[in-house]
Design a protein around this motif. Structure first.
Motif, short mmCIF file in Angstrom:
data_model
loop_
_atom_site.label_atom_id
_atom_site.label_comp_id
_atom_site.label_asym_id
_atom_site.label_seq_id
_atom_site.Cartn_x
_atom_site.Cartn_y
_atom_site.Cartn_z
N UNK A 193 0.84 -1.21 0.00
CA UNK A 193 0.00 0.00 0.00
C UNK A 193 0.87 1.26 0.00
N UNK A 194 1.95 1.25 0.82
CA UNK A 194 2.85 2.40 0.86
C UNK A 194 3.52 2.63 -0.49
N UNK A 195 3.92 1.56 -1.15
CA UNK A 195 4.59 1.65 -2.45
C UNK A 195 3.65 2.25 -3.50
N UNK A 196 2.41 1.77 -3.55
CA UNK A 196 1.45 2.25 -4.54
C UNK A 196 1.11 3.72 -4.30
N UNK A 197 0.89 4.10 -3.04
CA UNK A 197 0.54 5.49 -2.74
C UNK A 197 1.69 6.44 -3.08
N UNK A 198 2.92 6.04 -2.81
CA UNK A 198 4.06 6.88 -3.13
C UNK A 198 4.22 7.02 -4.64
N UNK A 199 4.01 5.92 -5.36
CA UNK A 199 4.10 5.97 -6.83
C UNK A 199 3.05 6.91 -7.41
N UNK A 200 1.84 6.84 -6.90
CA UNK A 200 0.77 7.70 -7.40
C UNK A 200 1.04 9.17 -7.09
N UNK A 201 1.54 9.44 -5.88
CA UNK A 201 1.79 10.84 -5.50
C UNK A 201 2.95 11.44 -6.28
N UNK A 202 3.98 10.63 -6.55
CA UNK A 202 5.15 11.14 -7.27
C UNK A 202 4.88 11.32 -8.76
N UNK A 203 4.21 10.34 -9.37
CA UNK A 203 3.95 10.45 -10.80
C UNK A 203 2.93 11.55 -11.11
N UNK A 205 2.82 14.44 -9.38
CA UNK A 205 3.33 15.71 -8.89
C UNK A 205 4.56 16.16 -9.63
N UNK A 206 5.26 17.17 -9.10
CA UNK A 206 6.48 17.67 -9.76
C UNK A 206 7.59 16.62 -9.70
N UNK A 207 8.33 16.54 -10.79
CA UNK A 207 9.41 15.55 -10.85
C UNK A 207 8.99 14.28 -11.53
N UNK A 208 7.74 13.88 -11.33
CA UNK A 208 7.18 12.71 -11.99
C UNK A 208 7.91 11.42 -11.64
N UNK A 209 8.03 10.57 -12.64
CA UNK A 209 8.60 9.24 -12.45
C UNK A 209 10.07 9.30 -12.06
N UNK A 210 10.80 10.32 -12.50
CA UNK A 210 12.23 10.44 -12.19
C UNK A 210 12.44 10.53 -10.68
N UNK A 211 11.61 11.32 -10.01
CA UNK A 211 11.73 11.46 -8.56
C UNK A 211 11.49 10.13 -7.87
N UNK A 212 10.51 9.38 -8.33
CA UNK A 212 10.22 8.09 -7.72
C UNK A 212 11.38 7.11 -7.92
N UNK A 213 11.99 7.14 -9.11
CA UNK A 213 13.14 6.26 -9.37
C UNK A 213 14.32 6.64 -8.47
N UNK A 214 14.54 7.94 -8.28
CA UNK A 214 15.62 8.39 -7.39
C UNK A 214 15.37 7.89 -5.97
N UNK A 215 14.12 7.93 -5.53
CA UNK A 215 13.79 7.42 -4.19
C UNK A 215 14.11 5.93 -4.08
N UNK A 216 13.78 5.17 -5.12
CA UNK A 216 14.04 3.73 -5.08
C UNK A 216 15.54 3.44 -5.06
N UNK A 217 16.31 4.22 -5.82
CA UNK A 217 17.77 4.03 -5.83
C UNK A 217 18.34 4.35 -4.45
N UNK A 218 17.86 5.44 -3.85
CA UNK A 218 18.31 5.79 -2.51
C UNK A 218 17.93 4.72 -1.50
N UNK A 219 16.73 4.17 -1.64
CA UNK A 219 16.29 3.11 -0.74
C UNK A 219 17.16 1.88 -0.90
N UNK A 385 9.18 12.82 1.06
CA UNK A 385 8.68 11.44 0.97
C UNK A 385 7.47 11.30 1.89
N UNK A 386 6.43 10.62 1.43
CA UNK A 386 5.23 10.44 2.25
C UNK A 386 5.57 9.67 3.52
N UNK A 387 4.86 9.99 4.60
CA UNK A 387 5.17 9.40 5.89
C UNK A 387 5.03 7.88 5.89
N UNK A 388 4.06 7.35 5.12
CA UNK A 388 3.85 5.91 5.08
C UNK A 388 5.00 5.19 4.40
#
Length: 447
Positions: A193-203, A205-219, A385-388
């Motif tokens: 659920x946390x993964x899906x919500x973060x993907x939806x919020x990032x894609x 919003x500003x930055x789009x998919x690139x921001x989400x990919x950066x988060x995954x690389x950092x994770x 990053x969303x709290x969840x």
């Protein structure tokens, strides 16, 4: 891929291992089913709008696998049991009666476990009252209040004791540490659920998919760093004297004692997190005190005060738990009995002092890095990053996941190697928290 299926086939061929894995899955399935059973007298349809999942309440909900927000019979999870174990281990340092029990071997451990269960009942009952007062509102209650509270205090207490029993059964009849696996199951249940919500919020919003990919690389980088901390060791060379028995020569070779950088495993995080729930519990029982600035800061998981205290507690608990699980005197005595010595160090007390000094040196950076990883979610929240999803971005959840997964895989590999099968990996071996009895303690902790 062929190696993977061959390993699965080997696991299935070992009857004892197959039975243990099956038992573990069944016990965890029972736990997950119970987490969806709502407390008697609660309007389940009105729960979702009445629950908040931020701060410490969100962490409690994550550890309980969503049971906290669903007002399940397992809403309190195993946290009261962990709190009780902390109290008993602290008493084992200061109170002579409990110190004596710790030295009585198996019978003493059985008595300590019994005391832990009794204290768990008391703590669970107290937390159940606070939970019902703070989380169950008048519009969600279907029964008169006095009867509702008394009934559900018993139900919540029984639920925690049942989860505790499931954890003990997993440890005895399954694979891995039962209580840790139950916590890990609750954490994993919240991940999709946390993964899906973060993907939806990032894609969106500003930055789009690139921001989400950066988060995954950092994770991924944080996960790799966490694995290094969990598996890091400091090897001490040990020389064994030559012995001639009949026509054979024994000893005369150099071996190593691998001391883990994080010998305490996930325990400091869990212990510190359990203590950080106290301010929120106090605020539930004393609403007037909730306006206190210090209490509010400690109850907010994203505040600087909360994270500073949390980090200090982790460092202290790392030293504390390492001290009670790693015994340099016993290691020195065992080494002396087997004709072993550390080059340049006299056997006996000098060896014990040397090992103790090495442990103290490697525990300091290990505890600091552990504290940094634990408070990373707060910094992840600060950068958007969303709290969840931030709870998986390092923090307690990630350390528990890495530690428990490595420990469970190591136990599976031990079963394979004992039956002369290949391990889980083509090269090397998995070094879980229990792979070095001298560093992690021969007896698993209460969780």
């Amino acid at each position: 891929m062929k190696k993977f299926f061959t390993t699965l086939s080997n696991i299935w061929k070992i009857e004892d291992l197959r039975l243990r894995i099956t038992n573990t899955i069944l016990f965890l399935l029972i736990y997950r089913v119970g987490s969806f059973i709502v407390l008697p007298g609660v309007n389940a349809a009105a729960l979702h709008s009445a629950k908040a999942k931020e701060g410490l309440v969100g962490l409690l909900n994550m550890f309980a696998g969503g049971s906290f927000s669903r007002s399940s019979i397992f809403a309190l999870g195993v946290m009261p049991y962990i709190s009780a174990s902390i109290v008993l281990q602290l008493l084992g340092i200061a109170v002579p009666y409990f110190i004596k029990l710790q030295k009585e071997g198996e019978s003493g451990r059985n008595k300590l476990n019994q005391w832990t269960r009794y204290l768990t009942i008391v703590i669970t009952a107290a937390q159940a009252v606070g939970y019902l007062r703070s989380q169950i509102t008048a519009d969600t209650m279907l029964l008169p209040n006095p009867y509702f509270t008394i009934l559900n205090v018993f139900v919540l207490t029984a639920g925690t004791l049942f989860v505790m029993w499931l954890g003990e059964k997993i440890t005895d009849k399954g694979i891995g540490n039962g209580i840790s696996l139950i916590i890990m199951t609750g954490i994993i249940a919240e991940l999709p659920n946390a993964f899906v919500l973060e993907f939806q919020s990032r894609t969106g919003g500003p930055g789009g998919l690139i921001t989400f990919i950066v988060e995954l690389v950092a994770l991924l980088g944080v996960i790799m760093f966490t694995i290094l901390i969990v598996q890091g060791t400091r090897k001490i060379a040990v020389q064994y004297a030559k012995r001639i028995v009949g026509n054979k020569q024994y000893g005369g070779v150099r071996q190593y004692i691998p001391l883990k950088v994080n010998a305490a495993g996930v325990m400091p995080i869990i212990f510190a997190q359990a203590l950080m729930f106290i301010p929120a519990t106090v605020a539930q029982f004393f609403p007037n005190a909730a306006s206190n600035g210090i209490l509010m800061a400690l109850s907010n998981s994203n505040s600087w005060g909360h994270n500073a205290v949390f980090a200090i507690l982790i460092i202290l608990f790392t030293y504390f738990y390492t001290a009670i699980t790693v015994n340099p005197n016993q290691m020195a005595d065992d080494m002396k009995k087997n004709g072993g010595f550390i080059p340049g160090v006299k056997p006996g007390n000098s060896t014990a002092d040397y090992i103790d000094a090495v442990i103290s040196k490697i525990t300091l950076p290990g505890s600091i890095f552990l504290a940094i990883i634990a408070i990373l979610p707060a910094f992840a929240s600060m950068v958007g990053v969303s709290s969840l999803f931030a709870r998986f971005f390092g923090g307690t959840s990630l350390i528990i996941l890495v530690g428990v997964v490595l420990d469970t895989l190591q136990q599976i590999e031990s079963h394979l190697l004992m039956r002369h099968y290949d391990g889980l990996m083509k090269t090397g071996r998995i070094k879980g928290r229990s792979s070095v009895p001298t560093a992690a303690g021969a007896t698993p902790p209460v969780i």
